[in-house]
Structure formats: structure tokens, C-alpha cells
Design an enzyme around this catalytic site. Structure first.
Site, PDB file in Angstrom:
ATOM      1  N   LYS A  15     -18.269  25.277 -44.547  1.00  0.00           N
ATOM      2  CA  LYS A  15     -19.316  24.520 -43.860  1.00  0.00           C
ATOM      3  C   LYS A  15     -19.819  25.263 -42.624  1.00  0.00           C
ATOM      4  CE  LYS A  15     -16.640  20.886 -43.216  1.00  0.00           C
ATOM      5  NZ  LYS A  15     -15.332  21.132 -43.871  1.00  0.00           N
ATOM      6  N   ARG A  93     -16.501  11.960 -40.907  1.00  0.00           N
ATOM      7  CA  ARG A  93     -15.281  12.190 -41.672  1.00  0.00           C
ATOM      8  C   ARG A  93     -14.627  10.885 -42.111  1.00  0.00           C
ATOM      9  NH1 ARG A  93     -14.144  17.541 -39.496  1.00  0.00           N
ATOM     10  NH2 ARG A  93     -12.394  18.536 -40.522  1.00  0.00           N
ATOM     11  N   ARG A 132      -7.247  33.196 -42.363  1.00  0.00           N
ATOM     12  CA  ARG A 132      -8.471  33.224 -41.559  1.00  0.00           C
ATOM     13  C   ARG A 132      -8.230  33.560 -40.087  1.00  0.00           C
ATOM     14  NH1 ARG A 132     -12.290  27.924 -41.680  1.00  0.00           N
ATOM     15  NH2 ARG A 132     -10.561  26.877 -40.620  1.00  0.00           N
ATOM     16  N   ARG A 166      -6.727  29.890 -35.488  1.00  0.00           N
ATOM     17  CA  ARG A 166      -6.678  28.503 -35.056  1.00  0.00           C
ATOM     18  C   ARG A 166      -5.270  27.952 -35.164  1.00  0.00           C
ATOM     19  NH1 ARG A 166     -11.548  25.297 -37.860  1.00  0.00           N
ATOM     20  NH2 ARG A 166      -9.816  23.859 -38.181  1.00  0.00           N
ATOM     21  N   ARG A 177      -4.315  18.275 -43.164  1.00  0.00           N
ATOM     22  CA  ARG A 177      -5.781  18.252 -43.151  1.00  0.00           C
ATOM     23  C   ARG A 177      -6.332  17.900 -44.529  1.00  0.00           C
ATOM     24  NH1 ARG A 177      -6.515  24.004 -40.779  1.00  0.00           N
ATOM     25  NH2 ARG A 177      -8.738  23.815 -41.205  1.00  0.00           N
TER      26      ARG A 177
HETATM   27  P1  ADP Z   1     -11.868  22.065 -40.842  1.00  0.00           P
HETATM   28  O1  ADP Z   1     -12.947  21.339 -41.530  1.00  0.00           O
HETATM   29  O2  ADP Z   1     -11.858  23.520 -41.173  1.00  0.00           O
HETATM   30  O3  ADP Z   1     -10.514  21.448 -40.994  1.00  0.00           O
HETATM   31  P2  ADP Z   1     -12.958  21.392 -38.174  1.00  0.00           P
HETATM   32  O4  ADP Z   1     -13.166  22.474 -37.204  1.00  0.00           O
HETATM   33  O5  ADP Z   1     -14.149  20.697 -38.721  1.00  0.00           O
HETATM   34  O6  ADP Z   1     -12.088  22.061 -39.311  1.00  0.00           O
HETATM   35  O7  ADP Z   1     -11.974  20.281 -37.557  1.00  0.00           O
HETATM   36  C1  ADP Z   1     -10.735  20.610 -37.004  1.00  0.00           C
HETATM   37  C2  ADP Z   1      -9.990  19.349 -36.548  1.00  0.00           C
HETATM   38  O8  ADP Z   1     -10.774  18.640 -35.571  1.00  0.00           O
HETATM   39  C3  ADP Z   1      -9.719  18.313 -37.628  1.00  0.00           C
HETATM   40  O9  ADP Z   1      -8.557  18.618 -38.372  1.00  0.00           O
HETATM   41  C4  ADP Z   1      -9.575  17.046 -36.776  1.00  0.00           C
HETATM   42  O10 ADP Z   1      -8.327  17.007 -36.116  1.00  0.00           O
HETATM   43  C5  ADP Z   1     -10.629  17.228 -35.713  1.00  0.00           C
HETATM   44  N1  ADP Z   1     -11.936  16.667 -36.106  1.00  0.00           N
HETATM   45  C6  ADP Z   1     -13.089  17.362 -36.312  1.00  0.00           C
HETATM   46  N2  ADP Z   1     -14.102  16.549 -36.643  1.00  0.00           N
HETATM   47  C7  ADP Z   1     -13.584  15.294 -36.681  1.00  0.00           C
HETATM   48  C8  ADP Z   1     -14.126  14.005 -36.983  1.00  0.00           C
HETATM   49  N3  ADP Z   1     -15.413  13.849 -37.335  1.00  0.00           N
HETATM   50  N4  ADP Z   1     -13.300  12.935 -36.894  1.00  0.00           N
HETATM   51  C9  ADP Z   1     -12.019  13.066 -36.543  1.00  0.00           C
HETATM   52  N5  ADP Z   1     -11.438  14.250 -36.256  1.00  0.00           N
HETATM   53  C10 ADP Z   1     -12.205  15.357 -36.321  1.00  0.00           C
END
Ligand code: ADP
Ligand code: ZN
Length: 221
Positions: A15, A93, A132, A166, A177
């Protein structure tokens, strides 16, 4: 006309990579709640500390926090000239976040044009994520096996040696996740299908092929 889209898909679906391209090619504005939360995390505030603990385990941060962050950015975002629209990356999400987004957009007289589901199989996700790393200076993304830097320890793009992994890109956090994704986020696929907004794209192809598939959705109607 600006187009507002959501990129939906499990962690590692690509994404962020595609969002960056859309920014460069179409003047769109990426709103990544993951990036916003990582920023909050490094800010050293009490909220940042709480967020860090949850994120590093791979769990979802509360709806209230992320909805608040998105609301703030929506206020600032659309002011630019030639604004191409928002790309929601990693948001919504949960169903609660999806409802909140709909309210926010309606209040601003904006519409959500498409929800692009990036489909990738689970084995590929695990491989993508566990190797990554990114450049802390320019944001370039690398992978131990599929895209190493030309010179070990140095970014190809900007020459920085600040290469980072990360905290949640490890096997344990990734399992959480994925589980969070299947339990809380994947119902959004049905939600947006029922609203007539869903378009699926094969996220396993080459970066260019994925970008072309997304462009097709954006240029249709
Ligand atoms: P990825 O999709 O690669 O897991 P992101 O960078 O989108 O990574 O998100 C990393 C973390 O940030 C998630 O695992 C969560 O803890 C938090 N997070 C991100 N966006 C949201 C959201 N919309 N609602 C709740 N937690 C979120
Ligand atoms: Zn760099």
C-alpha cells in the site's frame, strides 16, 4: 476532478509503495495512519509512549486516536493547488473507522471514489515483511533478498547510512498484525463491496503492473 481512494490490504501488500507513486504521478496526498502513529511514537509524548507499546506488539491502536489523527489531516490536506485527492493508506482498519470516515467526508462535501483491495497471499506477506528495511533519510524501501542496497549499509538513492527496520517487522509482531487484519479489517472488503466501491487488484505482480492496475481503476469513470 480529485479522486479519493482507500488502499485496503494486509500488512506488506504494498500500500505504501503504491501510495508514494500516486503522490508523485497524480498530485494525490497520502494519508497513512501508520506513518502518523510512528511520528507520534517518536515525539516522546505520553500518547506516543502508549502508541509505541501497542504498535510494537502488532495490535491496533484505538479508533479514537486514529480517527482524531485523520480528522486533523483532512482539514489541512486539500488546500494545495492541483490537488489530486486523498489516498487513505492503512485507514480505515475497523468498521467503526469506516463509519467515521464516511461521516467526515460527508461533512466536508467529499466523496469516496474507490476502495482498492490489494490481494496478496499470506506466504508472500511474511517473506516481504521479514526482510524489509527502509532509509531513515529519504524513505526508500529495500529487502534483504529481493532488493538489497548496491553498497551494503548505504542507501542507493540518497547515500544515507541511516537504514532502519521497523520494530514491528519481526515474525512475532507480524503474526499479530495478520490476525488483527483478518479479524478486524478484512470485514471492510464486504462492507465496501456492498456499497459498490470495491475494486480488487493483484498485488503480487511487479510494482509497475500493480500501478497500472490501480491507474485503470482511477481512470474509469
Ligand atoms: P502495515 O500495514 O504494514 O502493518 P502500518 O504502517 O499501516 O503497517 O501500521 C503499523 C501499525 O500502526 C499497525 O500495526 C497498528 O498498530 C497501527 N495502526 C496504523 N493504522 C491504524 C488504524 N487505522 N487503526 C489502528 N491502528 C493503526
Ligand atoms: Zn535514502
Amino acid at each position: 476532478m480529485p479522486k479519493n481512494i482507500i488502499l485496503l490490504g494486509p500488512p506488506g501488500a504494498g500500500k505504501g509503495t503504491q501510495a508514494k507513486r500516486l503522490e508523485a504521478e497524480r498530485n494525490m496526498v497520502q494519508l497513512s495512519t501508520g506513518d502518523m502513529l510512528r511520528e507520534a511514537k517518536s515525539s516522546g509524548t505520553e500518547m506516543g509512549r502508549r502508541v509505541a507499546e501497542i504498535m510494537d506488539k502488532g495490535q491496533l491502536v484505538t479508533d479514537e486516536i486514529v480517527i482524531g489523527l485523520i480528522e486533523e489531516k483532512l482539514e489541512q490536506g486539500a488546500a494545495a493547488r492541483d490537488f489530486g485527492g486523498f489516498i487513505f493508506d492503512g485507514f480505515p482498519r475497523t468498521l467503526k473507522q469506516a463509519d467515521a470516515l464516511e461521516d467526515l467526508m460527508a461533512r466536508k462535501g467529499q466523496t469516496l471514489d474507490a476502495v482498492i483491495e490489494m490481494q496478496v497471499d499470506d506466504a508472500a506477506l511474511v517473506r516481504r515483511i521479514t526482510g524489509r528495511f527502509t532509509c531513515g533519510n529519504c524513505g526508500a524501501v529495500y529487502h534483504d533478498e529481493t532488493k538489497p542496497t548496491r553498497v551494503a549499509g548505504t542507501c542507493d538513492v540518497c547515500g544515507s547510512t541511516d537504514l532502519r527496520r521497523r520494530a514491528d517487522d519481526n515474525e512475532e509482531a507480524l503474526k499479530t498484525r495478520l490476525m488483527e487484519y483478518y479479524k478486524k479489517t478484512s470485514p471492510l472488503i464486504g462492507y465496501y463491496y456492498a456499497k459498490g466501491k470495491l475494486a480488487a487488484v493483484d498485488g503480487l505482480g511487479e510494482m509497475d503492473a500493480v500501478a497500472a492496475a490501480i491507474a485503470k481503476v482511477l481512470d474509469k469513470g
